[in-house]
Write an enzyme that holds these catalytic residues in place. Structure first.
Site: not given
Length: 542
Positions: A136, A43
């Site tokens: 989440d 990432k």
């Protein structure tokens, strides 16, 4: 004089390959560690674009991911800062989403759902033991390690995760995804680890029947359902689910977080730890079919967002008609778009049929087993989700992850300022308009015949010779306002604008334009520095 040594460790140790995901400030690429030949997912965050607060969030995410070492969590192997970029090196997970894998199976039973939730609970328990709350949990963040049969479930995306001390309860901000939010978060009360268990309850419900326990096309009503714990187990699909499975869901979806089951307790529940004798082995074909539709709707998020009306409907200017009403022409246009979206959804979802005995208007999509409403269609925004990358993308969907309060407040600020600017236009108030715009404002608009206009003189002409002299009512409706925050002091908003007015013959007319505005905040005050308008002229010239 000391010289600054720039770190090049990532560049030296890893070879980058193809993109496998994108985010607002990042890209995810497959990479190989040169000394071992092992594959990873890198990432790559462009730190030049990050605000100080964004840097803090990045550091928090990396710190949390370093803590977590579990077979059911996507693992962070390395975190490297170089000039202008930060690299987070994760497990390369190649199996895709758990929910997508389930619908491709020839056989799926309660026992399989039990095995799935067990792995999710193992991941959650490890997080909680390490003082981490994910915040989440949703289908998009449940991945499979590989495409092999029996591959491990991996929990991903810790972008909203927080650190807590023991069983600490506090207000950590309004964050998560609407359909998976707990009652305590919606009530803006102190919260902690139990919010993850509530989300697990929602996920387990979907795993068993293929549709969510809470849904409504109106987000306010959705939130009311959640706060009241208003779900049930309707026939006939729940008739074949064992009482033990329902019991576990009830304990997970307990409104009072203090009485809600913990991850440790849930793993000891008979339906989980004794699945071979407690969970049903019957194939659940209806669940698979419903889950296919649920997945199809999640994947069509973009199509819905561009056709559904946003909830922002406001009236400005010299209005003599009822507030927030729409002309037949405008209503017909938007209804047509909604119907197109429904048609597309139904084709993609193997011919889902809306419920015919509904008392709602024709644009509503009803019935949890058939056509789910917009609130239940998405994977449940951050208006930002990339399954690989975990970066949040912006949208107005019910299944989108909600951002932290500051980003949300900034977006509302941009929408409100845009409304004020349009109100100044409709009122013919050039002085108010000029205060909101940068003196060097640039624009592309139909009135300029495709030319780039700079400065305020071009716009002043329309204010002085048309808008200021107009005494007829003007009503403006903004559809789908979509805000992209660009650092601390810049933002971009895109929306569709419907302008209703009375023409020279006294007939009601509607014009539509698609607009994009770039905002900058140089001294604590937002100013419009550029806008692009397509479609009909903003100022009704008839």
């Amino acid at each position: 004089m000391a010289t600054t040594v720039t770190c090049t460790r990532f560049t030296d140790e890893y070879q980058l390959y193809e993109d496998i995901g994108k985010g607002a400030f990042s890209v995810v690429r497959r990479c190989v560690k040169l000394c071992t030949g092992h594959e990873y997912a890198a990432k790559i965050i462009n730190t030049k674009k990050l605000s100080a607060r964004d840097h803090q969030k990045l550091e928090r995410e990396a710190r949390i991911c370093r803590l977590l070492k579990h077979s059911n969590i996507v693992r962070l192997h390395d975190s490297i800062s170089e000039e202008g970029f930060h690299y987070l090196v994760f497990d390369l997970v190649t199996g895709g989403e758990l929910f997508e894998d389930i619908v491709a199976r020839e056989y799926y039973s309660e026992a399989d759902a039990s095995h799935c939730i067990q792995q999710i609970l193992e991941a959650v328990l490890h997080c909680h033991q390490m003082g981490v709350v994910h915040r989440d949990l949703k289908p998009e963040n449940l991945l499979l390690a590989s495409k092999c049969k029996g591959a491990a479930v991996k929990l991903a995306d810790f972008g909203l995760a927080i650190e807590v001390q023991g069983d600490q309860q506090a207000w950590f901000g309004f964050a998560g995804t609407p359909g998976y939010l707990s009652p305590e978060v919606l009530r803006k009360e102190a919260y902690g680890k139990p919010v993850d268990i509530w989300a697990c309850g929602v996920i387990l419900y979907i795993l068993l029947v293929g549709y969510p326990p809470f849904w409504d096309e109106d987000q306010h009503k959705l939130y009311q359902q959640i706060k009241a714990g208003a779900y049930d187990f309707p026939s006939p699909e729940w008739d074949t689910v064992t009482p033990e499975a329902k019991n576990l869901i009830n304990q997970m979806l307990t409104i009072n977080p203090a009485k809600r089951i913990t991850a440790h307790e849930a793993l000891k529940h008979p339906w989980v730890c004794q699945r071979s004798t407690v969970a049903s082995m019957m194939h659940r074909q209806e669940t698979v079919e419903c889950l296919k539709k649920f997945n199809a709707r999640r994947k069509l998020k973009g199509a819905i967002l561009t056709t559904m009306l946003a909830t922002r409907n406001f009236s400005v200017g010299r209005q003599t008609t009822a507030p927030a009403t729409m002309s037949t022409a405008a209503s017909g246009t938007t209804m047509g778009l909604v119907e197109q979206a429904k048609s597309l959804l139904n084709k993609k979802a193997d011919g889902v049929k809306p419920q015919t005995n509904s008392t709602k208007n024709s644009s509503a999509i009803t019935s949890p087993k058939g056509s789910l409403p917009p609130a239940a269609l998405e994977p449940q925004t951050t208006v930002i989700h990339n399954p690989v990358d975990g970066i949040k993308e912006s949208s107005d969907s019910t299944n989108t992850t909600i951002e932290d309060e500051d980003a949300k407040a900034r977006k509302q600020e941009i929408i409100k300022t845009t409304e004020q600017l349009i109100e100044a236009v409709n009122n013919g108030d050039f002085e108010a308009y000029a205060k909101i715009c940068d003196p060097g404002l640039t624009s592309f608009e139909p009135e300029a015949l495709g030319n780039l206009v700079e400065g305020m003189d071009f716009h002043r002409f329309y204010f002085e010779n048309l808008l200021a002299k107009n005494s007829k009512p003007i009503h403006t409706t903004i559809l789908n306002p979509h805000v992209h925050v660009i650092g601390e002091d810049a933002a971009c908003i895109a929306y569709i604008r419907l302008t209703q007015y009375i023409d020279g013959q006294g007939r009601p007319r509607t014009s539509q334009s698609e607009e994009t505005r770039v905002w900058h905040r140089p001294d604590g005050k937002w100013q419009n520095v550029h806008f692009h308008c397509s479609g009909a002229p903003v100022a009704p010239l008839q």
